[in-house]
Design a protein around this motif. Structure first.
Motif, PDB file in Angstrom:
ATOM      1  N   ALA A  88       0.826  -1.212   0.000  1.00 35.09           N
ATOM      2  CA  ALA A  88       0.000   0.000   0.000  1.00 35.09           C
ATOM      3  C   ALA A  88       0.861   1.263   0.000  1.00 35.09           C
ATOM      4  N   ALA A  89       1.906   1.282   0.835  1.00 29.53           N
ATOM      5  CA  ALA A  89       2.725   2.505   0.936  1.00 29.53           C
ATOM      6  C   ALA A  89       3.446   2.781  -0.374  1.00 29.53           C
ATOM      7  N   GLY A  90       3.944   1.731  -1.035  1.00 27.07           N
ATOM      8  CA  GLY A  90       4.635   1.924  -2.307  1.00 27.07           C
ATOM      9  C   GLY A  90       3.685   2.480  -3.361  1.00 27.07           C
ATOM     10  N   TRP A 146       9.708  -1.140  -7.459  1.00 28.07           N
ATOM     11  CA  TRP A 146      10.325  -2.470  -7.397  1.00 28.07           C
ATOM     12  C   TRP A 146       9.623  -3.320  -6.349  1.00 28.07           C
ATOM     13  N   GLU A 147       9.154  -4.472  -6.745  1.00 24.36           N
ATOM     14  CA  GLU A 147       8.435  -5.360  -5.830  1.00 24.36           C
ATOM     15  C   GLU A 147       9.041  -6.766  -5.916  1.00 24.36           C
ATOM     16  N   ALA A 148       9.358  -7.314  -4.741  1.00 24.56           N
ATOM     17  CA  ALA A 148       9.972  -8.645  -4.693  1.00 24.56           C
ATOM     18  C   ALA A 148       9.006  -9.733  -5.164  1.00 24.56           C
ATOM     19  N   GLY A 189       1.391  -6.473  -1.143  1.00 24.75           N
ATOM     20  CA  GLY A 189       2.017  -6.740   0.154  1.00 24.75           C
ATOM     21  C   GLY A 189       1.005  -7.327   1.118  1.00 24.75           C
ATOM     22  N   ASN A 190       0.756  -6.622   2.217  1.00 25.43           N
ATOM     23  CA  ASN A 190      -0.164  -7.129   3.244  1.00 25.43           C
ATOM     24  C   ASN A 190      -1.629  -7.048   2.838  1.00 25.43           C
ATOM     25  N   THR A 191      -1.934  -6.502   1.688  1.00 23.47           N
ATOM     26  CA  THR A 191      -3.297  -6.638   1.165  1.00 23.47           C
ATOM     27  C   THR A 191      -3.256  -7.738   0.103  1.00 23.47           C
ATOM     28  N   GLN A 201      -8.250  -5.906   5.474  1.00 20.80           N
ATOM     29  CA  GLN A 201      -9.617  -6.095   4.968  1.00 20.80           C
ATOM     30  C   GLN A 201     -10.552  -4.921   5.221  1.00 20.80           C
ATOM     31  N   PHE A 202     -10.606  -4.440   6.474  1.00 19.99           N
ATOM     32  CA  PHE A 202     -11.640  -3.475   6.848  1.00 19.99           C
ATOM     33  C   PHE A 202     -11.102  -2.053   6.802  1.00 19.99           C
ATOM     34  N   PHE A 203     -11.993  -1.119   6.725  1.00 19.64           N
ATOM     35  CA  PHE A 203     -11.655   0.245   7.117  1.00 19.64           C
ATOM     36  C   PHE A 203     -12.936   0.915   7.591  1.00 19.64           C
ATOM     37  N   GLY A 229       5.677   3.711   4.894  1.00 23.76           N
ATOM     38  CA  GLY A 229       5.132   2.392   5.229  1.00 23.76           C
ATOM     39  C   GLY A 229       4.027   2.512   6.249  1.00 23.76           C
ATOM     40  N   GLY A 230       3.190   1.497   6.312  1.00 21.64           N
ATOM     41  CA  GLY A 230       2.123   1.484   7.307  1.00 21.64           C
ATOM     42  C   GLY A 230       2.700   1.607   8.717  1.00 21.64           C
ATOM     43  N   TRP A 231       3.921   1.092   8.909  1.00 20.39           N
ATOM     44  CA  TRP A 231       4.562   1.111  10.228  1.00 20.39           C
ATOM     45  C   TRP A 231       5.094   2.489  10.587  1.00 20.39           C
ATOM     46  N   PHE A 244      -1.063   4.579  13.210  1.00 20.03           N
ATOM     47  CA  PHE A 244      -1.430   3.179  13.510  1.00 20.03           C
ATOM     48  C   PHE A 244      -1.423   2.401  12.194  1.00 20.03           C
ATOM     49  N   ASP A 245      -0.669   1.319  12.142  1.00 19.11           N
ATOM     50  CA  ASP A 245      -0.466   0.552  10.902  1.00 19.11           C
ATOM     51  C   ASP A 245      -1.802   0.221  10.209  1.00 19.11           C
ATOM     52  N   SER A 246      -2.019   0.813   9.060  1.00 15.71           N
ATOM     53  CA  SER A 246      -3.302   0.696   8.350  1.00 15.71           C
ATOM     54  C   SER A 246      -3.129   1.267   6.947  1.00 15.71           C
TER      55      SER A 246
HETATM   56  C1  FAD Z   1      -3.172  -9.628   8.987  1.00 16.12           C
HETATM   57  C2  FAD Z   1      -3.265  -8.161   8.777  1.00 16.12           C
HETATM   58  C3  FAD Z   1      -4.505  -7.549   8.787  1.00 16.12           C
HETATM   59  C4  FAD Z   1      -4.613  -6.192   8.569  1.00 16.12           C
HETATM   60  N1  FAD Z   1      -5.834  -5.641   8.547  1.00 16.12           N
HETATM   61  C5  FAD Z   1      -5.979  -4.340   8.192  1.00 16.12           C
HETATM   62  C6  FAD Z   1      -7.251  -3.815   7.989  1.00 16.12           C
HETATM   63  O1  FAD Z   1      -8.260  -4.514   8.130  1.00 16.12           O
HETATM   64  N2  FAD Z   1      -7.343  -2.503   7.602  1.00 16.12           N
HETATM   65  C7  FAD Z   1      -6.245  -1.721   7.402  1.00 16.12           C
HETATM   66  O2  FAD Z   1      -6.382  -0.548   7.047  1.00 16.12           O
HETATM   67  N3  FAD Z   1      -5.003  -2.219   7.592  1.00 16.12           N
HETATM   68  C8  FAD Z   1      -4.849  -3.507   7.968  1.00 16.12           C
HETATM   69  N4  FAD Z   1      -3.611  -4.044   8.133  1.00 16.12           N
HETATM   70  C9  FAD Z   1      -2.447  -3.179   7.993  1.00 16.12           C
HETATM   71  C10 FAD Z   1      -2.125  -2.948   6.511  1.00 16.12           C
HETATM   72  O3  FAD Z   1      -2.065  -4.151   5.845  1.00 16.12           O
HETATM   73  C11 FAD Z   1      -0.813  -2.263   6.374  1.00 16.12           C
HETATM   74  O4  FAD Z   1      -0.763  -1.068   7.070  1.00 16.12           O
HETATM   75  C12 FAD Z   1      -0.449  -1.883   4.970  1.00 16.12           C
HETATM   76  O5  FAD Z   1      -0.986  -2.756   4.026  1.00 16.12           O
HETATM   77  C13 FAD Z   1       1.053  -1.877   4.935  1.00 16.12           C
HETATM   78  O6  FAD Z   1       1.490  -1.541   3.671  1.00 16.12           O
HETATM   79  P1  FAD Z   1       3.026  -1.319   3.430  1.00 16.12           P
HETATM   80  O7  FAD Z   1       3.169  -0.989   1.998  1.00 16.12           O
HETATM   81  O8  FAD Z   1       3.605  -0.410   4.425  1.00 16.12           O
HETATM   82  O9  FAD Z   1       3.727  -2.727   3.752  1.00 16.12           O
HETATM   83  P2  FAD Z   1       3.594  -4.123   3.032  1.00 16.12           P
HETATM   84  O10 FAD Z   1       2.209  -4.385   2.663  1.00 16.12           O
HETATM   85  O11 FAD Z   1       4.297  -5.092   3.920  1.00 16.12           O
HETATM   86  O12 FAD Z   1       4.409  -3.933   1.686  1.00 16.12           O
HETATM   87  C14 FAD Z   1       5.813  -4.012   1.622  1.00 16.12           C
HETATM   88  C15 FAD Z   1       6.165  -4.570   0.271  1.00 16.12           C
HETATM   89  O13 FAD Z   1       7.586  -4.562   0.149  1.00 16.12           O
HETATM   90  C16 FAD Z   1       7.941  -5.704  -0.584  1.00 16.12           C
HETATM   91  N5  FAD Z   1       9.371  -5.966  -0.358  1.00 16.12           N
HETATM   92  C17 FAD Z   1       9.954  -6.427   0.778  1.00 16.12           C
HETATM   93  N6  FAD Z   1      11.272  -6.561   0.576  1.00 16.12           N
HETATM   94  C18 FAD Z   1      11.517  -6.159  -0.691  1.00 16.12           C
HETATM   95  C19 FAD Z   1      12.703  -6.070  -1.481  1.00 16.12           C
HETATM   96  N7  FAD Z   1      13.901  -6.427  -1.000  1.00 16.12           N
HETATM   97  N8  FAD Z   1      12.595  -5.633  -2.752  1.00 16.12           N
HETATM   98  C20 FAD Z   1      11.387  -5.271  -3.272  1.00 16.12           C
HETATM   99  N9  FAD Z   1      10.249  -5.358  -2.566  1.00 16.12           N
HETATM  100  C21 FAD Z   1      10.320  -5.787  -1.297  1.00 16.12           C
HETATM  101  C22 FAD Z   1       7.038  -6.776  -0.021  1.00 16.12           C
HETATM  102  O14 FAD Z   1       6.965  -7.905  -0.884  1.00 16.12           O
HETATM  103  C23 FAD Z   1       5.722  -6.017   0.090  1.00 16.12           C
HETATM  104  O15 FAD Z   1       4.954  -6.134  -1.071  1.00 16.12           O
HETATM  105  C24 FAD Z   1      -3.459  -5.412   8.367  1.00 16.12           C
HETATM  106  C25 FAD Z   1      -2.193  -6.015   8.368  1.00 16.12           C
HETATM  107  C26 FAD Z   1      -2.103  -7.382   8.567  1.00 16.12           C
HETATM  108  C27 FAD Z   1      -0.737  -8.019   8.554  1.00 16.12           C
END
Ligand code: FAD
Length: 506
Positions: free
Chosen positions: A22-24, A44-46, A52-54, A73-75, A426-428, A432-434
């Motif tokens: 999502a963040a990317g 770039w996506e691995a 990712g987490n969706t 899933q939810f929001f 990033g969500g982190w 709050f991670d979302s």
């Molecule tokens: C089980 C679960 C349930 C959740 N439920 C909800 C919800 O209901 N509602 C909500 O709003 N949020 C929810 N969240 C939180 C939400 O999923 C995250 O906040 C958000 O999707 C995070 O996105 P992100 O891009 O920061 O990280 P990620 O989704 O982790 O994306 C990181 C990406 O980086 C890629 N990557 C890693 N290493 C490399 C590399 N070396 N080279 C290239 N690519 C790489 C990974 O493959 C991944 O695609 C939930 C999270 C989890 C785990």
């Protein structure tokens, strides 16, 4: 912060985003909103898919294929106003989002009984769904929520949950230990024994803002008759939504199945670059949206030339794998009483020190004929180690452990944003991670690029709350008042007899 690499009056900017979650995707979108430079983006996506987490997963049942979100899933409207605003501005909210009433159940397997129950519909307060035995815990829950609101306003991220809970009043120690602590598992993912280490503000802010909204923002009331109204994608799933967001980023090239091996910085050219697919690629800017542990590894693998001070912080942001199981037709992780099932269920054994969270798709999907779709998504601590019977899908995502140490480290990292022209999102990374945090982190990073790169902020996301006519924020007490004012006359006599004096006392 090394700004020597900054280029002024630049007409073109080459940006690499590492990670297609999502963040990317939101970062790619936000970059296309700014003006003052032609920005081309490599995403770039691995993995072999974005999201990712969706991750949305098709589930055929009774002649219909349901798209089940196997990760995020939810929001909700109030805690996720920027995300909802983005979906609205892209037309996705009206096309693809459905709303459902949502309630809460906490089930104690040691007592084989529910110990916290918030029905999803107001009518459930008086149609026999809510029992007299639910009321003491409901009142304590409201008292907790009132105090959580004060914490949310404090902005103090460094207070551990254990310390905050000690000072919570009008709530018994038993309720704190056996009800509130496991209830918080769904927000922090930490083992039951470590929930006290979480940042109390982090653990509570999402739920509080579901009621009160963000400071200064209007509040969207629940749909008529709902206690809480939850949103989800009706058909394309949250990763489908991300795919649609990418459609609006024509200058972005998505490069799947391409794990980045290192990020480094060349002091001669004053450019960061990536090692990927066996080669080295220089960029003007690199934005790391992978998880913090991976970000730390990539920097170290690049000889710690890019963002040399960041690994010390990144390594303190604790992440852990979260195995997730989708099950049908039954679930090992739901309350034993189906009459207690809600959209969000927590099942705890305080004796065994185990806790599980289960989303029930049945109440969150159109019924299959006359019955609700029997599909469940669960994760637990101790983590699920092998797929139980009736498993449809068993997979794992990485998840933030929001201890006070993690949160302090991620906040300290912000001062390093942009050093060597490398940024973190990033969500982190914020709040709050979302999906909301992922979007806000993307907007923050692009905002931080405006000055160094002589960009102009382009059209901004119109906050949905303004469009929807929300007038002002509300408070937990107003929320409770409104809830109660809509029900007493219809309540069953014994429930009414118990509720009114208790509420007056509260
Ligand atoms: C089980 C679960 C349930 C959740 N439920 C909800 C919800 O209901 N509602 C909500 O709003 N949020 C929810 N969240 C939180 C939400 O999923 C995250 O906040 C958000 O999707 C995070 O996105 P992100 O891009 O920061 O990280 P990620 O989704 O982790 O994306 C990181 C990406 O980086 C890629 N990557 C890693 N290493 C490399 C590399 N070396 N080279 C290239 N690519 C790489 C990974 O493959 C991944 O695609 C939930 C999270 C989890 C785990």
């Amino acid at each position: 912060m090394n700004k020597s690499a900054t280029k002024s009056n630049q007409t073109s900017l080459r940006v690499a985003i590492v990670g297609g979650g999502a963040a990317g995707v939101f970062t790619a979108w936000a970059l296309q909103q700014v003006q003052g430079a032609t920005i081309t983006v490599d995403l770039w996506e691995a993995n072999n898919r974005i999201g990712g987490n969706t991750w949305s997963w098709p589930y055929p049942y009774n002649g219909t294929t349901y798209n089940l979100d196997a990760g995020a899933q939810f929001f909700f409207a109030n805690p996720q106003p920027a995300y909802v605003g983005l979906l609205k501005s892209l037309g996705l909210f009206d096309q693809d989002v459905s709303s459902y009433p949502a309630g809460i159940c906490l089930w104690d397997t040691d007592q084989n009984a529910r110990t916290l129950f918030v029905p999803s519909k107001i009518e459930n307060f008086f149609d026999g769904t809510l029992k007299l035995s639910d009321i003491p815990s409901l009142l304590q829950f409201f008292a907790f929520l009132l105090q959580a609101e004060t914490l949310d306003k404090s902005g103090n991220w460094s207070l551990p949950m254990s310390q905050w809970l000690q000072n919570v009043q009008w709530v018994t120690q038993d309720f704190k230990d056996k009800v509130l602590t496991p209830f918080l598992y769904q927000f922090v993912s930490l083992p039951l024994s470590r929930i006290g280490e979480s940042s109390a503000l982090y653990a509570l802010t999402y739920f509080v803002r579901n009621v009160t909204g963000w400071p200064g923002q209007g509040v969207v009331p629940p749909d008529a008759g709902d206690v809480f109204t939850l949103y989800q994608s009706a058909s394309i799933g949250l990763d489908g939504i991300l795919g649609q967001v990418l459609v609006g980023t024509p200058n972005t090239t998505v490069r799947l199945s391409s794990p980045v091996a290192a990020v480094s910085y060349d002091p001669n050219t004053q450019q960061p670059g990536l090692t990927v697919n066996g080669g080295y690629l220089p960029y003007d800017v690199v934005i790391l949206t992978c998880d913090p542990q991976t970000a730390s590894k990539l920097i170290t693998a690049g000889g710690s030339t890019a963002q040399p001070s960041a690994p010390a912080y990144l390594q303190n942001i604790e992440y852990a794998p979260l195995p997730i199981v989708l099950q049908a037709p039954q679930s090992n992780y739901m309350p034993t009483d189906p009459g207690s099932w809600q959209a969000a269920n927590t099942v705890v054994s305080n004796n065994a020190g185990s806790v599980a969270f289960s989303g029930y798709f049945g109440v969150l999907r159109p019924p299959a004929g006359s019955s609700l779709v029997p599909a469940f998504k669960s994760w637990s601590n101790p983590p699920i180690s092998s797929p139980p019977p009736d498993t449809l899908l068993f997979h794992s995502h990485n998840v933030l452990y929001p201890t006070t140490t993690s949160i302090a480290a991620r906040d300290a990292l912000q001062s390093l944003q942009g050093a060597t022209n490398v940024y973190f999102a990033g969500g982190w990374n914020t709040w709050f991670d979302s999906q909301e945090a992922a979007l806000r982190s993307a907007i923050n990073v692009v905002g931080a690029m405006i000055n160094p790169f002589n960009l102009e902020p382009g059209p901004y996301i119109a906050p949905w709350l303004e469009e929807s006519g929300g007038k002002r924020g509300t408070t937990v007490s107003r929320f409770i008042e409104r809830l109660v004012s809509r029900m007493p006359d219809k309540l069953a006599q014994p429930v009414r007899d118990g509720l009114r004096p208790a509420l007056a006392k509260l």
